[in-house]
Scaffold this active site. Structure first.
Site, mmCIF file in Angstrom:
data_model
loop_
_atom_site.group_PDB
_atom_site.id
_atom_site.type_symbol
_atom_site.label_atom_id
_atom_site.label_comp_id
_atom_site.label_asym_id
_atom_site.label_seq_id
_atom_site.Cartn_x
_atom_site.Cartn_y
_atom_site.Cartn_z
ATOM 1 N N LYS A 1 0.865 -1.179 0.000
ATOM 2 C CA LYS A 1 0.000 0.000 0.000
ATOM 3 C C LYS A 1 0.899 1.226 0.000
ATOM 4 O O LYS A 1 1.963 1.226 0.627
ATOM 5 C CB LYS A 1 -0.879 -0.001 1.259
ATOM 6 C CG LYS A 1 -1.942 1.077 1.275
ATOM 7 C CD LYS A 1 -3.118 0.692 0.418
ATOM 8 C CE LYS A 1 -4.243 1.727 0.493
ATOM 9 N NZ LYS A 1 -3.967 2.992 -0.185
ATOM 10 N N CYS B 1 -1.032 11.091 -6.650
ATOM 11 C CA CYS B 1 -1.859 11.479 -5.508
ATOM 12 C C CYS B 1 -1.973 12.995 -5.472
ATOM 13 O O CYS B 1 -0.981 13.690 -5.691
ATOM 14 C CB CYS B 1 -1.218 11.025 -4.198
ATOM 15 S SG CYS B 1 -1.221 9.256 -3.963
#
Length: 311
Positions: free
Chosen positions: A45, A131
């Site tokens: 992750k 992101c």
């Protein structure tokens, strides 16, 4: 004998298939499940400087053509994942892995990468440039000036193998501009693509996820054509030392075959892994091998990047 083995930089993998960051990778237990499967590797992750709970539920929903999510970067903190991949690295016969990271600001990104640089971890690292970073600003990789600044600073101190995770680009000139940036740096790979941002899925008269009034990233069948375009565009433009990991819309061996045909050296599975579980790697590998055998291909290099055009 048909082989789906591959290489990224100096790292060999027995199979080209692995999970996509965000799926089956939140905990050590999930990562261990992927590691024990037919997958050639796993990616963690995306870890931030501190652990994050992420956005309120529901934040992921399966749809008829894939999925929509607005997760908000939930993770255990980058140190959790760094410790795990370092432990595995030192076990005899361990697979190679990819550590995914991002800071919520450029300063945080440098703090994280300097910690990894000083650590015992020698494996691949993925810097997630897809992101949102600053409120009111686009994703980092859509801001070519910011991307150049961050990578320029990173490579003043970071000497270990590094790649970047990218959002989808939609304009030919953006492929050109992005490749011009990435070709300046000693990157080992680029990973195309993260989800297609800010889709909206409606059930009856309501959105289906809670964050951002229902706006979220699309994955699955929706995104495969865009993912293939990004893989091939960068295969055409990047220097040969920068390899490509293809991600987006992979649920069958045929999907994986197309990513490799477009130039991918490894292929990640996201939405379909979420839906089917780690057993998917054995199925998709067998389907890919069957296609290769039918076409007389023994290795991925026999067809990687060899997409045909219409005269």
């Amino acid at each position: 004998m048909v082989s789906t083995a591959t290489q990224i930089g100096d790292f060999h993998f027995d199979n080209c298939l692995m999970n996509a960051a965000g799926v089956y990778c939140m905990t050590r237990e999930e990562l261990a499940e992927v590691d024990a499967s037919a997958a050639g590797s796993f990616v963690t992750k995306t870890g931030t400087l501190a652990a994050r709970a992420g956005n309120p539920e529901p934040r992921y929903v399966d749809t008829d053509l894939g999925s929509i999510n607005s997760m908000g970067l939930p993770n255990q903190g980058f140190q959790y994942y760094l410790e795990y991949v370092t432990e595995l690295q030192n076990q005899p016969g361990s697979k190679h892995h990819i550590l995914s990271l991002v800071g919520l600001s450029p300063d945080e990104t440098h703090t994280i990468l300097k910690t990894v640089q000083a650590s015992d971890y020698e494996g691949l690292v993925e810097l997630n440039l897809s992101c949102p970073n600053v409120p009111g600003k686009p994703q980092i990789a859509y801001d070519f000036e910011m991307t150049t600044e961050i990578l320029t600073e990173v490579f003043t101190y970071y000497t270990k193998p590094l790649g970047v995770k990218l959002p989808p680009y939609f304009d030919i000139v953006h492929f050109d501009q992005a490749a011009e940036v990435f070709n300046q740096f000693p990157l080992v790979f680029v990973n195309c693509i993260n989800s297609i941002g800010n889709g909206l899925v409606i059930d009856d008269e309501s959105v289906v996820i809670k964050p951002k009034q229902g706006f979220g990233g699309l994955g699955g069948d929706y995104v495969k054509p865009t993912a293939l375009a990004n893989v091939h565009a960068f295969y055409q433009r990047l220097k040969p030392s920068i390899q490509i990991i293809g991600t987006g819309g992979v649920r069958t061996g045929r999907d994986a075959f197309e990513h490799i045909l477009c130039g991918a050296s490894m292929v990640q599975i996201g939405t379909a892994l979420q839906q089917e579980g780690p057993a998917i790697f054995e199925r998709v590998t067998a389907e890919l091998q069957a296609i290769m055998a039918e076409k007389g291909y023994e290795t991925l290099e026999d067809f990687r990047g060899k997409l045909n055009y219409i005269d």
